[in-house]
Design a protein around this motif. Structure first.
Motif, PDB file in Angstrom:
ATOM      1  N   GLU A   5       0.846  -1.193   0.000  1.00 41.31           N
ATOM      2  CA  GLU A   5       0.000   0.000   0.000  1.00 41.31           C
ATOM      3  C   GLU A   5       0.880   1.242   0.000  1.00 41.31           C
ATOM      4  OE1 GLU A   5      -3.639   2.059   2.474  1.00 41.31           O
ATOM      5  OE2 GLU A   5      -2.936   0.093   3.063  1.00 41.31           O
ATOM      6  N   HIS A   6       0.605   2.155  -0.899  1.00 36.81           N
ATOM      7  CA  HIS A   6       1.385   3.379  -1.036  1.00 36.81           C
ATOM      8  C   HIS A   6       0.888   4.417  -0.019  1.00 36.81           C
ATOM      9  CE1 HIS A   6       3.909   6.320  -2.908  1.00 36.81           C
ATOM     10  NE2 HIS A   6       2.882   7.090  -3.221  1.00 36.81           N
ATOM     11  N   VAL A   7       1.808   4.961   0.754  1.00 37.83           N
ATOM     12  CA  VAL A   7       1.485   5.963   1.767  1.00 37.83           C
ATOM     13  C   VAL A   7       2.209   7.259   1.419  1.00 37.83           C
ATOM     14  CG1 VAL A   7       1.673   6.590   4.204  1.00 37.83           C
ATOM     15  CG2 VAL A   7       1.159   4.227   3.557  1.00 37.83           C
ATOM     16  N   ILE A   8       1.485   8.363   1.485  1.00 30.70           N
ATOM     17  CA  ILE A   8       2.076   9.675   1.275  1.00 30.70           C
ATOM     18  C   ILE A   8       1.932  10.462   2.571  1.00 30.70           C
ATOM     19  CG2 ILE A   8       1.867  11.874   0.053  1.00 30.70           C
ATOM     20  CD1 ILE A   8       0.875  10.236  -2.379  1.00 30.70           C
ATOM     21  N   ASN A   9       3.072  10.815   3.151  1.00 29.91           N
ATOM     22  CA  ASN A   9       3.085  11.653   4.350  1.00 29.91           C
ATOM     23  C   ASN A   9       3.179  13.118   3.944  1.00 29.91           C
ATOM     24  OD1 ASN A   9       3.078   9.485   6.175  1.00 29.91           O
ATOM     25  ND2 ASN A   9       5.295   9.304   6.090  1.00 29.91           N
ATOM     26  N   PHE A  10       2.493  13.966   4.675  1.00 30.95           N
ATOM     27  CA  PHE A  10       2.576  15.410   4.456  1.00 30.95           C
ATOM     28  C   PHE A  10       2.475  16.088   5.809  1.00 30.95           C
ATOM     29  CE2 PHE A  10      -1.903  14.420   4.518  1.00 30.95           C
ATOM     30  CZ  PHE A  10      -2.482  15.476   5.203  1.00 30.95           C
ATOM     31  N   TYR A  11       2.928  17.325   5.871  1.00 31.18           N
ATOM     32  CA  TYR A  11       2.741  18.122   7.082  1.00 31.18           C
ATOM     33  C   TYR A  11       2.932  19.608   6.806  1.00 31.18           C
ATOM     34  CZ  TYR A  11       3.083  20.009  11.791  1.00 31.18           C
ATOM     35  OH  TYR A  11       2.888  20.771  12.921  1.00 31.18           O
ATOM     36  N   ARG A  12       4.117  20.016   6.394  1.00 29.67           N
ATOM     37  CA  ARG A  12       4.417  21.442   6.231  1.00 29.67           C
ATOM     38  C   ARG A  12       3.918  21.977   4.892  1.00 29.67           C
ATOM     39  NH1 ARG A  12       6.665  22.926  10.535  1.00 29.67           N
ATOM     40  NH2 ARG A  12       8.147  21.660  11.682  1.00 29.67           N
ATOM     41  N   ALA A  13       3.391  23.191   4.915  1.00 31.07           N
ATOM     42  CA  ALA A  13       2.882  23.821   3.696  1.00 31.07           C
ATOM     43  C   ALA A  13       3.986  24.046   2.674  1.00 31.07           C
ATOM     44  CB  ALA A  13       2.197  25.146   4.040  1.00 31.07           C
ATOM     45  N   SER A  14       5.228  24.111   3.114  1.00 32.37           N
ATOM     46  CA  SER A  14       6.359  24.378   2.210  1.00 32.37           C
ATOM     47  C   SER A  14       6.876  23.123   1.510  1.00 32.37           C
ATOM     48  CB  SER A  14       7.497  25.021   2.998  1.00 32.37           C
ATOM     49  OG  SER A  14       7.910  24.164   4.052  1.00 32.37           O
ATOM     50  N   GLU A  15       6.381  21.956   1.884  1.00 35.16           N
ATOM     51  CA  GLU A  15       6.868  20.710   1.287  1.00 35.16           C
ATOM     52  C   GLU A  15       6.395  20.578  -0.154  1.00 35.16           C
ATOM     53  OE1 GLU A  15       6.824  18.077   5.413  1.00 35.16           O
ATOM     54  OE2 GLU A  15       5.213  17.823   3.971  1.00 35.16           O
ATOM     55  N   ILE A  16       7.287  20.115  -1.003  1.00 32.83           N
ATOM     56  CA  ILE A  16       6.953  19.910  -2.413  1.00 32.83           C
ATOM     57  C   ILE A  16       6.905  18.405  -2.659  1.00 32.83           C
ATOM     58  CG2 ILE A  16       7.764  20.261  -4.783  1.00 32.83           C
ATOM     59  CD1 ILE A  16       9.081  22.853  -3.778  1.00 32.83           C
ATOM     60  N   PRO A  17       5.891  17.875  -3.307  1.00 32.82           N
ATOM     61  CA  PRO A  17       4.754  18.571  -3.905  1.00 32.82           C
ATOM     62  C   PRO A  17       3.501  18.615  -3.024  1.00 32.82           C
ATOM     63  CG  PRO A  17       4.762  16.310  -4.687  1.00 32.82           C
ATOM     64  CD  PRO A  17       5.934  16.457  -3.731  1.00 32.82           C
ATOM     65  N   TYR A  18       3.560  18.034  -1.811  1.00 30.22           N
ATOM     66  CA  TYR A  18       2.333  17.829  -1.042  1.00 30.22           C
ATOM     67  C   TYR A  18       2.020  18.920  -0.020  1.00 30.22           C
ATOM     68  CZ  TYR A  18       2.852  13.382  -3.341  1.00 30.22           C
ATOM     69  OH  TYR A  18       3.011  12.413  -4.307  1.00 30.22           O
ATOM     70  N   GLY A  19       2.753  20.005  -0.037  1.00 29.47           N
ATOM     71  CA  GLY A  19       2.484  21.120   0.869  1.00 29.47           C
ATOM     72  C   GLY A  19       1.059  21.645   0.816  1.00 29.47           C
ATOM     73  N   PRO A  20       0.430  21.665  -0.363  1.00 25.86           N
ATOM     74  CA  PRO A  20      -0.961  22.142  -0.424  1.00 25.86           C
ATOM     75  C   PRO A  20      -1.945  21.315   0.392  1.00 25.86           C
ATOM     76  CG  PRO A  20       0.036  22.215  -2.599  1.00 25.86           C
ATOM     77  CD  PRO A  20       1.000  21.476  -1.707  1.00 25.86           C
ATOM     78  N   PHE A  21      -1.551  20.114   0.828  1.00 18.73           N
ATOM     79  CA  PHE A  21      -2.441  19.303   1.658  1.00 18.73           C
ATOM     80  C   PHE A  21      -2.555  19.872   3.064  1.00 18.73           C
ATOM     81  CE2 PHE A  21      -1.481  15.175  -0.922  1.00 18.73           C
ATOM     82  CZ  PHE A  21      -1.958  15.790  -2.065  1.00 18.73           C
ATOM     83  N   SER A  22      -1.611  20.720   3.442  1.00 17.35           N
ATOM     84  CA  SER A  22      -1.640  21.387   4.746  1.00 17.35           C
ATOM     85  C   SER A  22      -2.684  22.494   4.742  1.00 17.35           C
ATOM     86  CB  SER A  22      -0.265  21.989   5.049  1.00 17.35           C
ATOM     87  OG  SER A  22      -0.347  22.892   6.123  1.00 17.35           O
ATOM     88  N   ASN A  23      -3.377  22.669   5.840  1.00 17.59           N
ATOM     89  CA  ASN A  23      -4.327  23.776   5.953  1.00 17.59           C
ATOM     90  C   ASN A  23      -3.622  25.119   6.085  1.00 17.59           C
ATOM     91  OD1 ASN A  23      -6.823  22.441   5.701  1.00 17.59           O
ATOM     92  ND2 ASN A  23      -6.600  21.646   7.775  1.00 17.59           N
ATOM     93  N   PHE A  24      -2.314  25.091   6.257  1.00 19.44           N
ATOM     94  CA  PHE A  24      -1.528  26.323   6.330  1.00 19.44           C
ATOM     95  C   PHE A  24      -1.067  26.778   4.951  1.00 19.44           C
ATOM     96  CE2 PHE A  24       0.023  26.907  10.936  1.00 19.44           C
ATOM     97  CZ  PHE A  24      -1.108  26.318  11.467  1.00 19.44           C
ATOM     98  N   SER A  25      -1.337  25.991   3.904  1.00 17.24           N
ATOM     99  CA  SER A  25      -0.899  26.388   2.559  1.00 17.24           C
ATOM    100  C   SER A  25      -1.613  27.679   2.148  1.00 17.24           C
ATOM    101  CB  SER A  25      -1.159  25.273   1.542  1.00 17.24           C
ATOM    102  OG  SER A  25      -2.528  25.156   1.233  1.00 17.24           O
ATOM    103  N   HIS A  26      -0.916  28.474   1.390  1.00 17.77           N
ATOM    104  CA  HIS A  26      -1.431  29.795   1.018  1.00 17.77           C
ATOM    105  C   HIS A  26      -2.356  29.702  -0.194  1.00 17.77           C
ATOM    106  CE1 HIS A  26       0.884  31.907   4.025  1.00 17.77           C
ATOM    107  NE2 HIS A  26       1.888  31.088   3.741  1.00 17.77           N
ATOM    108  N   HIS A  27      -3.516  29.126   0.048  1.00 14.57           N
ATOM    109  CA  HIS A  27      -4.575  29.028  -0.962  1.00 14.57           C
ATOM    110  C   HIS A  27      -5.847  29.583  -0.339  1.00 14.57           C
ATOM    111  CE1 HIS A  27      -1.680  25.982  -2.311  1.00 14.57           C
ATOM    112  NE2 HIS A  27      -2.098  26.332  -3.519  1.00 14.57           N
ATOM    113  N   THR A  28      -6.390  30.610  -0.957  1.00 12.63           N
ATOM    114  CA  THR A  28      -7.627  31.184  -0.444  1.00 12.63           C
ATOM    115  C   THR A  28      -8.748  30.156  -0.552  1.00 12.63           C
ATOM    116  OG1 THR A  28      -8.186  32.087  -2.614  1.00 12.63           O
ATOM    117  CG2 THR A  28      -6.998  33.549  -1.082  1.00 12.63           C
ATOM    118  N   VAL A  29      -9.745  30.320   0.301  1.00 20.07           N
ATOM    119  CA  VAL A  29     -10.903  29.434   0.270  1.00 20.07           C
ATOM    120  C   VAL A  29     -12.157  30.286   0.423  1.00 20.07           C
ATOM    121  CG1 VAL A  29     -12.091  27.508   1.376  1.00 20.07           C
ATOM    122  CG2 VAL A  29      -9.598  27.528   1.304  1.00 20.07           C
ATOM    123  N   PHE A  30     -13.051  30.151  -0.543  1.00 15.03           N
ATOM    124  CA  PHE A  30     -14.359  30.793  -0.435  1.00 15.03           C
ATOM    125  C   PHE A  30     -15.309  29.762   0.142  1.00 15.03           C
ATOM    126  CE2 PHE A  30     -18.505  32.221  -2.024  1.00 15.03           C
ATOM    127  CZ  PHE A  30     -18.488  33.522  -1.541  1.00 15.03           C
TER     128      PHE A  30
END
Length: 154
Positions: A5-30
């Protein structure tokens, strides 16, 4: 979990390429008729929906500041919070990944991988650092991924 089973760990918004999975990533949300600086801003603000604290949290400069304010128990947490927080996180993450096609692509490219917010700082939203945590954010993002996949098919 099987060995293949393939596992992808993420945490920091600055991590490439999975930083956007963090709620701290700089992406606006409407969401909820509000444009928030990040998903963390709107998630923390929703703890105080209908009060001035909601606006105070939204106005914070950084997602870290919004998290700190949202965790301040001197502020009156909405009474139904424990019952609604998981669904709110799902709705907010769905909005984020629907509104930003570039990060939606990254999410979809994870295929069927297990997504894990890998941190010792959080055993509810994350995995507790040792896999003993709930990993609710990872589960939420996998649910978002499935929703988007199903909407693309239809």
């Amino acid at each position: 979990m099987s060995d293949d089973e393939h596992v992808i760990n993420f945490y920091r918004a600055s991590e490439i390429p999975y930083g956007p999975f963090s709620n701290f990533s700089h992406h606006t949300v409407f969401y909820n008729n509000v444009l928030a600086k990040t998903s963390e801003h709107i998630f923390q603000a929703m703890k105080f929906e209908g009060t001035q604290h909601f606006n105070d949290v939204l106005k914070t400069k950084t997602p870290g500041d919004s998290a700190k304010m949202g965790r301040d128990r001197k502020r009156p947490l909405r009474k139904d919070w424990e019952g609604v927080k998981d669904e709110l996180m799902y709705e907010i993450c769905l909005a984020k990944f629907t509104q930003h096609k570039d990060i939606q692509k990254i999410l979809l490219e994870t295929g069927d991988a297990t997504l894990v917010e890998h941190t010792g700082n959080d055993s509810y939203w994350g995995d507790g650092g040792d896999g003993s945590g709930r990993n609710q954010l990872g589960k939420t993002l996998m649910r978002v991924r499935e929703t988007i996949k199903n909407n693309i098919k239809n």
